[in-house]
Design a protein around this motif. Structure first.
Motif, mmCIF file in Angstrom:
data_model
loop_
_atom_site.group_PDB
_atom_site.id
_atom_site.type_symbol
_atom_site.label_atom_id
_atom_site.label_comp_id
_atom_site.label_asym_id
_atom_site.label_seq_id
_atom_site.Cartn_x
_atom_site.Cartn_y
_atom_site.Cartn_z
ATOM 1 N N LEU A 1 -26.594 -21.624 22.123
ATOM 2 C CA LEU A 1 -25.034 -21.776 21.751
ATOM 3 C C LEU A 1 -23.882 -21.127 23.228
ATOM 4 N N PHE B 1 -20.478 -13.445 15.829
ATOM 5 C CA PHE B 1 -19.648 -14.163 16.318
ATOM 6 C C PHE B 1 -18.815 -14.133 16.560
ATOM 7 N N SER C 1 -18.211 -16.416 21.195
ATOM 8 C CA SER C 1 -16.903 -16.396 21.340
ATOM 9 C C SER C 1 -16.537 -15.958 22.411
ATOM 10 N N ILE D 1 -22.920 -22.910 14.576
ATOM 11 C CA ILE D 1 -21.687 -22.063 14.979
ATOM 12 C C ILE D 1 -20.944 -21.304 13.613
ATOM 13 N N MET E 1 -19.144 -23.267 23.007
ATOM 14 C CA MET E 1 -18.238 -22.375 21.671
ATOM 15 C C MET E 1 -16.733 -23.008 22.029
ATOM 16 N N TYR F 1 -16.008 -25.347 20.145
ATOM 17 C CA TYR F 1 -15.913 -25.495 18.568
ATOM 18 C C TYR F 1 -15.037 -25.134 18.401
#
Length: 269
Positions: free
Chosen positions: A87, A162, A166, A151, A92, A95
């Motif tokens: 990730l 999360f 982030s 995610i 991120m 997203y």
């Protein structure tokens, strides 16, 4: 370590690793937030203050810029096999734009975390394993969709994780002495120690000398030897079981340094 074959197959930011080595070790500087699902085998994760043993069906989260010693082994006649999803900060950011999520201000981040079982995690990883039987590369759009799905699942089932993924900022300058006292057993280049403490190599060496009045290499060797001496004399452990954990690369170098420091070989204790 008895070596046979190790295979790591990449599908964009999704990886499947399979090894039938009897014993495999690695020292990780986790550069990307990673979620790993164990398919078979066993993974032991050794941290300064805790050790995790992860088995088939378990899911674990590695935050980026964390350190860990990892031992991977087969179990119950099956090889070590796992699926990992990276990730990245870029994923991120994409997203957040796609889902109109406001930037999250830096907050206390989670460390390595064993995640609770959840049907959504099962569904995600069960859908990924068949992709590694494809002869052709997984289409980028499909790989991105799976990362996006991962995610979304983390956002739903674990807000702490999360929030950690982030945070896309680089490491800031932290207390060097505290970091080194906690992580001296990790064997890595000095520039990596500098990066993880928010410093250039030159600044790291300068600040290190101010904190410890000696060079990083000399201090690291003495700290690792002291820990090894304690493990062997007080915990009655064998040198062969200790030298890797405390930060030495091979047994002969460890034995030489130990004898030079204490006047006798570790095997004579």
């Amino acid at each position: 370590m008895i070596t046979h074959t190790t295979q790591s197959v990449s599908k964009a930011n999704i990886f499947l690793t399979c090894t039938d080595e009897k014993y495999y070790r690695d020292e990780l500087i986790v550069e990307k937030n990673t979620v790993i699902r164990m398919i078979s085998g066993e993974m032991k994760i050794i941290l300064p203050d805790i050790t995790y043993v992860i088995g088939a069906g378990d899911t674990i989260f590695f935050p980026r810029n964390d350190l860990a010693k990892v031992w991977k082994t087969g179990k119950d006649g099956r090889p070590y096999k796992s699926v990992a999803i990276y990730l990245t900060p870029e994923a991120m950011q994409q997203y957040a734009i796609k889902h109109h999520i406001k930037p999250i201000h830096p907050s206390p981040r989670t460390g390595i975390k064993c995640m609770a079982a959840h049907p959504l995690l099962d569904s995600l990883f069960n859908s990924l394993v068949p992709y590694f039987n494809l002869k052709n590369e997984l289409p980028e759009s499909l790989a991105e969709a799976k990362v996006d799905e991962a995610i979304s699942i983390l956002k739903l089932i674990d807000q702490e994780v999360f929030n950690t993924i982030s945070n896309v900022e680089e490491p800031g300058k932290i207390n060097l002495a505290e970091f080194m006292e906690k992580n001296f057993m990790f064997n890595m280049p000095m520039d990596k120690f500098g990066y993880l403490t928010g410093r250039s190599l030159t600044t790291f060496k300068r600040d290190f000398k101010k904190a410890f009045y000696t060079s990083p290499q000399k201090w690291l060797t003495q700290k690792r030897l002291a820990l090894a001496h304690y493990q062997i004399t007080e915990k009655k452990r064998r040198p062969v079981d200790v030298y890797l954990e405390v930060g030495f690369e091979n047994l002969s170098h460890f034995s030489y340094a130990f004898k030079k420091q204490y006047g006798y070989a570790p095997s004579s204790i």
